[in-house]
Write an enzyme that holds these catalytic residues in place. Structure first.
Site: not given
Length: 281
Positions: A148, A224, A259
Site C-alpha cells: 500500500s 481490494d 487489502h
C-alpha cells in the site's frame, strides 16, 4: 549505535527488534530485523519491507509469515517503522490516520512543521542501510518491497535508485499518488503545491520518465476496497508497457483477495523467491 530491545528464535534464525537515535529523522526510532540461520556464519543479503498506513515495524514480522522462506533462502528481512515517532514529532492536527504519524509516505518533507522530522526517504535509502550494514552481518546486496503506502515507497525508491536495489516488489501499491486522495493529501502536506516535487514520489510518473526499473513484481487483489479510488493499478499497468520488451516487470491480479495481511501472507513466499533470484546471484 543500535540497541537490541527484543529477540526470539524463528525458523532457526532470530527475530529481533532494535532502537536507535536517528539523525535524519531527529528522533528515536525502532525497527525489526529477521536474521536467517545463515547469518550466524556469513553476511547475508537483505530485503527491506515498507509497511502501509497506520503500521509500525511489528505488523509485517508478526502477520506476514515471511520468516520460513526467508530462512530457507538466507535473506534478512529489514522492517522499518512507517514514520518518525515521539512526543516532539508533529501529527495530523485532526488525528487522521492517513497523514502524520504512521503515514510518512517515504518522502523528504519540505514544508513546516514536517520537514524537521519527516525525512523518511533519506532514512530508508541512506541512514538505515548504512547503520545496519555496519552493525549486522549484512552484505550490500539489497532488494525492497512493501504494501500500500509502503508499496508506493518501495517502487519510488527502487525507480530512483536502481543501482542500490537488485529487485523490487509491491502488494497493492499506491501507484499514482499524485492522482488519488491519499497521495494528494500527503504530497500537498509534506511537499507543498509544487507538482514537479510530487512527480519525484510518483511511481507512474517515474516510469514514464525513466522507462526502466530493476526486476519488478506487483500483486493486486481484485476485491481490494481501495482499488478504484486510491490504488489505480491500471495506471501502473500502462506505465509498465513503456518498459523495454526484455524488462522483467509483472503486475498480477489475484482474484478475490482484499487489502489485508491475509493477502500478503498468501503471496509473500512468491515475492521472497522472486527476490531470491537476484539477491543470491
Amino acid at each position: 549505535m543500535i540497541n537490541k530491545v527484543n529477540e526470539v528464535k524463528s525458523f532457526g534464525g532470530r527475530q529481533l527488534r532494535f532502537e536507535h537515535q536517528s539523525k535524519v529523522l531527529n528522533c528515536a526510532m525502532q525497527f525489526s530485523v529477521f536474521l536467517p540461520p545463515q547469518a550466524e556464519h556469513q553476511a547475508v543479503p537483505a530485503l527491506y519491507w515498507l509497511s502501509g498506513l497506520t503500521c509500525t515495524d511489528e505488523n509485517f514480522s508478526s502477520k506476514a509469515g515471511a520468516q520460513r522462506v526467508a530462512a530457507e533462502l538466507g535473506i534478512a528481512l529489514i522492517i522499518p517503522d512507517t514514520s518518525p515517532r515521539g512526543d516532539e514529532v508533529p501529527d495530523d492536527p485532526d488525528g487522521a490516520y492517513d497523514f502524520g504519524k504512521g503515514a510518512g509516505f517515504y518522502v523528504n518533507a519540505t514544508q513546516a512543521p514536517w520537514q524537521q522530522h519527516y525525512q523518511m526517504y533519506d532514512y530508508i535509502v541512506d541512514e538505515l542501510p548504512a547503520l545496519l550494514e555496519q552493525h549486522l552481518p549484512l552484505t550490500s546486496q539489497r532488494s525492497i518491497s512493501g504494501h500500500s503506502m509502503g508499496g508506493h515507497g518501495a517502487l519510488v525508491i527502487a525507480l530512483r535508485n536502481p543501482e542500490r536495489y537488485q529487485s523490487v516488489s509491491a502488494f497493492a501499491p499506491i501507484s499514482h499518488p499524485s492522482q488519488c486522495p491519499w497521495g494528494k493529501k500527503a504530497l500537498r502536506g509534506y511537499l507543498g503545491e509544487d507538482a514537479q516535487s510530487w512527480a519525484e514520489y510518483d511511481a507512474v510518473q517515474l516510469l514514464q520518465q525513466y522507462k526502466h526499473c530493476p526486476p519488478l513484481l506487483v500483486d493486486q487483489g481484485s476485491a481490494d476496497n481501495f482499488l478504484a479510488e486510491q490504488l489505480l493499478p491500471e495506471t501502473l499497468a500502462q506505465a509498465l508497457q513503456l518498459l523495454p520488451k526484455d524488462a522483467v516487470a509483472e503486475l498480477r491480479y489475484q482474484a478475490g483477495y482484499d487489502h489485508s495481511y491475509y493477502f500478503i501472507a498468501s503471496f509473500i513466499a512468491d515475492h521472497l523467491r522472486f527476490h531470491g533470484q537476484y539477491l543470491n546471484r
